[in-house]
Scaffold this motif. Structure first.
Motif, PDB file in Angstrom:
ATOM      1  N   GLU A  61     -22.949 -57.618  75.464  1.00  0.00           N
ATOM      2  CA  GLU A  61     -21.881 -58.562  75.803  1.00  0.00           C
ATOM      3  C   GLU A  61     -20.694 -58.277  74.881  1.00  0.00           C
ATOM      4  N   ILE A  62     -19.547 -58.003  75.472  1.00  0.00           N
ATOM      5  CA  ILE A  62     -18.352 -57.673  74.705  1.00  0.00           C
ATOM      6  C   ILE A  62     -17.349 -58.810  74.809  1.00  0.00           C
ATOM      7  N   ARG A  63     -16.885 -59.296  73.670  1.00  0.00           N
ATOM      8  CA  ARG A  63     -15.886 -60.354  73.628  1.00  0.00           C
ATOM      9  C   ARG A  63     -14.638 -59.856  72.897  1.00  0.00           C
ATOM     10  N   GLY A  64     -13.488 -60.218  73.411  1.00  0.00           N
ATOM     11  CA  GLY A  64     -12.243 -59.896  72.723  1.00  0.00           C
ATOM     12  C   GLY A  64     -11.797 -58.463  72.837  1.00  0.00           C
ATOM     13  N   SER A  65     -12.260 -57.737  73.842  1.00  0.00           N
ATOM     14  CA  SER A  65     -11.869 -56.325  73.967  1.00  0.00           C
ATOM     15  C   SER A  65     -10.363 -56.160  74.168  1.00  0.00           C
ATOM     16  N   ASP A  66      -9.720 -57.182  74.735  1.00  0.00           N
ATOM     17  CA  ASP A  66      -8.267 -57.121  74.932  1.00  0.00           C
ATOM     18  C   ASP A  66      -7.496 -57.155  73.615  1.00  0.00           C
ATOM     19  N   ASN A  67      -8.191 -57.510  72.526  1.00  0.00           N
ATOM     20  CA  ASN A  67      -7.534 -57.543  71.215  1.00  0.00           C
ATOM     21  C   ASN A  67      -7.336 -56.154  70.614  1.00  0.00           C
ATOM     22  N   ILE A  68      -8.006 -55.165  71.157  1.00  0.00           N
ATOM     23  CA  ILE A  68      -7.953 -53.819  70.574  1.00  0.00           C
ATOM     24  C   ILE A  68      -6.694 -53.100  71.056  1.00  0.00           C
ATOM     25  N   PRO A  69      -5.815 -52.676  70.151  1.00  0.00           N
ATOM     26  CA  PRO A  69      -4.618 -51.923  70.556  1.00  0.00           C
ATOM     27  C   PRO A  69      -4.999 -50.659  71.310  1.00  0.00           C
ATOM     28  N   ILE A  88     -23.731 -48.304  69.475  1.00  0.00           N
ATOM     29  CA  ILE A  88     -23.121 -49.173  70.483  1.00  0.00           C
ATOM     30  C   ILE A  88     -21.604 -49.250  70.338  1.00  0.00           C
ATOM     31  N   THR A  89     -21.098 -49.429  69.117  1.00  0.00           N
ATOM     32  CA  THR A  89     -19.645 -49.567  68.974  1.00  0.00           C
ATOM     33  C   THR A  89     -18.920 -48.267  69.305  1.00  0.00           C
ATOM     34  N   GLN A  90     -19.535 -47.136  69.025  1.00  0.00           N
ATOM     35  CA  GLN A  90     -18.913 -45.861  69.397  1.00  0.00           C
ATOM     36  C   GLN A  90     -18.931 -45.677  70.913  1.00  0.00           C
ATOM     37  N   THR A  91     -19.993 -46.152  71.556  1.00  0.00           N
ATOM     38  CA  THR A  91     -20.122 -46.001  72.999  1.00  0.00           C
ATOM     39  C   THR A  91     -19.110 -46.850  73.752  1.00  0.00           C
ATOM     40  N   ILE A  92     -18.864 -48.068  73.288  1.00  0.00           N
ATOM     41  CA  ILE A  92     -17.956 -48.959  74.016  1.00  0.00           C
ATOM     42  C   ILE A  92     -16.490 -48.746  73.623  1.00  0.00           C
ATOM     43  N   SER A  93     -16.253 -47.926  72.605  1.00  0.00           N
ATOM     44  CA  SER A  93     -14.874 -47.631  72.210  1.00  0.00           C
ATOM     45  C   SER A  93     -14.164 -46.857  73.310  1.00  0.00           C
ATOM     46  N   LEU A 185     -21.073 -58.418  64.919  1.00  0.00           N
ATOM     47  CA  LEU A 185     -22.202 -57.850  65.660  1.00  0.00           C
ATOM     48  C   LEU A 185     -23.427 -58.753  65.518  1.00  0.00           C
ATOM     49  N   THR A 186     -23.949 -59.217  66.637  1.00  0.00           N
ATOM     50  CA  THR A 186     -25.082 -60.141  66.636  1.00  0.00           C
ATOM     51  C   THR A 186     -26.268 -59.559  67.403  1.00  0.00           C
ATOM     52  N   ASN A 187     -27.459 -59.708  66.826  1.00  0.00           N
ATOM     53  CA  ASN A 187     -28.751 -59.313  67.421  1.00  0.00           C
ATOM     54  C   ASN A 187     -29.003 -57.810  67.408  1.00  0.00           C
ATOM     55  N   PHE A 188     -28.162 -57.026  66.775  1.00  0.00           N
ATOM     56  CA  PHE A 188     -28.328 -55.576  66.814  1.00  0.00           C
ATOM     57  C   PHE A 188     -29.657 -55.134  66.184  1.00  0.00           C
ATOM     58  N   ASP A 189     -30.059 -55.782  65.104  1.00  0.00           N
ATOM     59  CA  ASP A 189     -31.309 -55.382  64.458  1.00  0.00           C
ATOM     60  C   ASP A 189     -32.536 -55.861  65.218  1.00  0.00           C
ATOM     61  N   ASP A 190     -32.347 -56.713  66.239  1.00  0.00           N
ATOM     62  CA  ASP A 190     -33.467 -57.117  67.083  1.00  0.00           C
ATOM     63  C   ASP A 190     -33.866 -56.018  68.060  1.00  0.00           C
ATOM     64  N   ILE A 191     -33.017 -55.011  68.211  1.00  0.00           N
ATOM     65  CA  ILE A 191     -33.349 -53.875  69.082  1.00  0.00           C
ATOM     66  C   ILE A 191     -34.457 -53.030  68.462  1.00  0.00           C
ATOM     67  N   PHE A 192     -34.399 -52.827  67.146  1.00  0.00           N
ATOM     68  CA  PHE A 192     -35.293 -51.862  66.502  1.00  0.00           C
ATOM     69  C   PHE A 192     -35.869 -52.363  65.178  1.00  0.00           C
ATOM     70  N   LYS A 200     -37.103 -52.717  71.530  1.00  0.00           N
ATOM     71  CA  LYS A 200     -37.296 -53.875  72.399  1.00  0.00           C
ATOM     72  C   LYS A 200     -36.025 -54.135  73.192  1.00  0.00           C
ATOM     73  N   LYS A 201     -36.190 -54.590  74.414  1.00  0.00           N
ATOM     74  CA  LYS A 201     -35.052 -54.928  75.253  1.00  0.00           C
ATOM     75  C   LYS A 201     -34.408 -56.199  74.713  1.00  0.00           C
ATOM     76  N   ARG A 202     -33.109 -56.123  74.377  1.00  0.00           N
ATOM     77  CA  ARG A 202     -32.434 -57.262  73.746  1.00  0.00           C
ATOM     78  C   ARG A 202     -31.006 -57.407  74.282  1.00  0.00           C
ATOM     79  N   HIS A 203     -30.487 -58.632  74.143  1.00  0.00           N
ATOM     80  CA  HIS A 203     -29.095 -58.940  74.448  1.00  0.00           C
ATOM     81  C   HIS A 203     -28.328 -58.959  73.128  1.00  0.00           C
ATOM     82  N   VAL A 204     -27.247 -58.192  73.030  1.00  0.00           N
ATOM     83  CA  VAL A 204     -26.448 -58.153  71.807  1.00  0.00           C
ATOM     84  C   VAL A 204     -25.010 -58.564  72.127  1.00  0.00           C
ATOM     85  N   ILE A 205     -24.302 -59.015  71.079  1.00  0.00           N
ATOM     86  CA  ILE A 205     -22.914 -59.439  71.227  1.00  0.00           C
ATOM     87  C   ILE A 205     -22.037 -58.640  70.267  1.00  0.00           C
TER      88      ILE A 205
END
Length: 244
Positions: A61-69, A88-93, A185-192, A200-205
């Motif tokens: 889940e990505i929030r505030g992407s419009d804030n990125i120049p 994840i952050t490199q992938t969504i950049s 970044l929330t829940n990222f360490d719940d992945i691994f 594990k399959k997880r929802h991250v923010i």
């Protein structure tokens, strides 16, 4: 266990069979075509990271992407939870992005090649002179158009309280004239990491704050902004908890 097996096999094969691509990126960089090299590597490694995210089953889940120049490089500053922070952050950049990493990553065979390809730099926090030189190089890369990711806690943190932030890297934005965008970044360490090192399959923010330009602040404003960074990130993290 099955997710981890396939992700591990995929990673090993991808790293080995991508060596010709690494040679191409390295050749471009040595010719002085830095941005061309980083952009090509970013696209390539981004594809590899997308595969890892698929095998992990991660919902982002990505929030505030419009804030990125969209028209300049950015220094992204965030809390550090997991190996997946970079993935994840490199992938969504939307633009090429490197990271300030610990020097220990240089010991990881093959992986260190691709981290270097996307523009990562390696901080030796035990050697102040070397750290200053690395930060200076990060400043140059921001000036050249490469966004950088910085995790000022200095290590992965799995507690609910942020570790003390090391401010030295902030000056890359100040000296280059580029903006700082805070990310939470929330829940990222719940992945691994929080699953006995099983995937594990997880929802991250991932949430991005509005850009701030330290170079346009006077000394007092800049210090106040730097001091406020942990609190601002923590406030975003707390908002994420309310939605759980």
């Amino acid at each position: 266990m099955i997710r981890l097996f396939f992700a591990g096999l995929y990673t090993l094969l991808a790293l080995i069979f991508s060596l010709p691509a690494h040679a191409r990126f390295s050749s471009l960089y040595k010719k002085g075509e830095h941005m061309k090299s980083w952009k090509a590597a970013w696209k390539y490694v981004r594809g590899f990271f997308k595969g890892l995210i698929f095998f992990a089953g991660t919902d982002i889940e990505i929030r505030g992407s419009d804030n990125i120049p969209k028209d300049e490089a950015v220094l992204f500053i965030g809390n550090h939870r997991s190996y997946f922070d970079i993935i994840i952050t490199q992938t969504i950049s939307k633009t090429p992005m490197g990271f300030m990493a610990k020097k220990e990553f240089l010991k990881y065979p093959l992986l260190n090649l691709y981290m270097t390809d996307i523009g990562c730099l390696y901080l030796d926090r035990d050697n102040p002179r070397a750290a200053i030189k690395t930060i200076s190089e990060g400043t140059k890369r921001l000036e050249e158009g490469l966004s950088m990711g910085l995790f000022p806690e200095g290590t992965r943190n799995h507690t609910d309280k942020l570790l003390p932030f090391k401010e030295g890297g902030y000056r890359m934005a100040e000296k280059s004239g580029r903006p700082i965008v805070l990310m939470a970044l929330t829940n990222f360490d719940d992945i691994f990491e929080n699953n006995h090192h099983l995937l594990k399959k997880r929802h991250v923010i991932v949430e991005y704050a509005a850009p701030e330009y330290p170079s346009k602040m006077d000394k007092t404003e800049r210090k106040a902004f730097y001091d406020s960074i942990p609190g601002r990130i923590e406030a975003m993290l707390n908002e994420h908890k309310k939605g759980r």
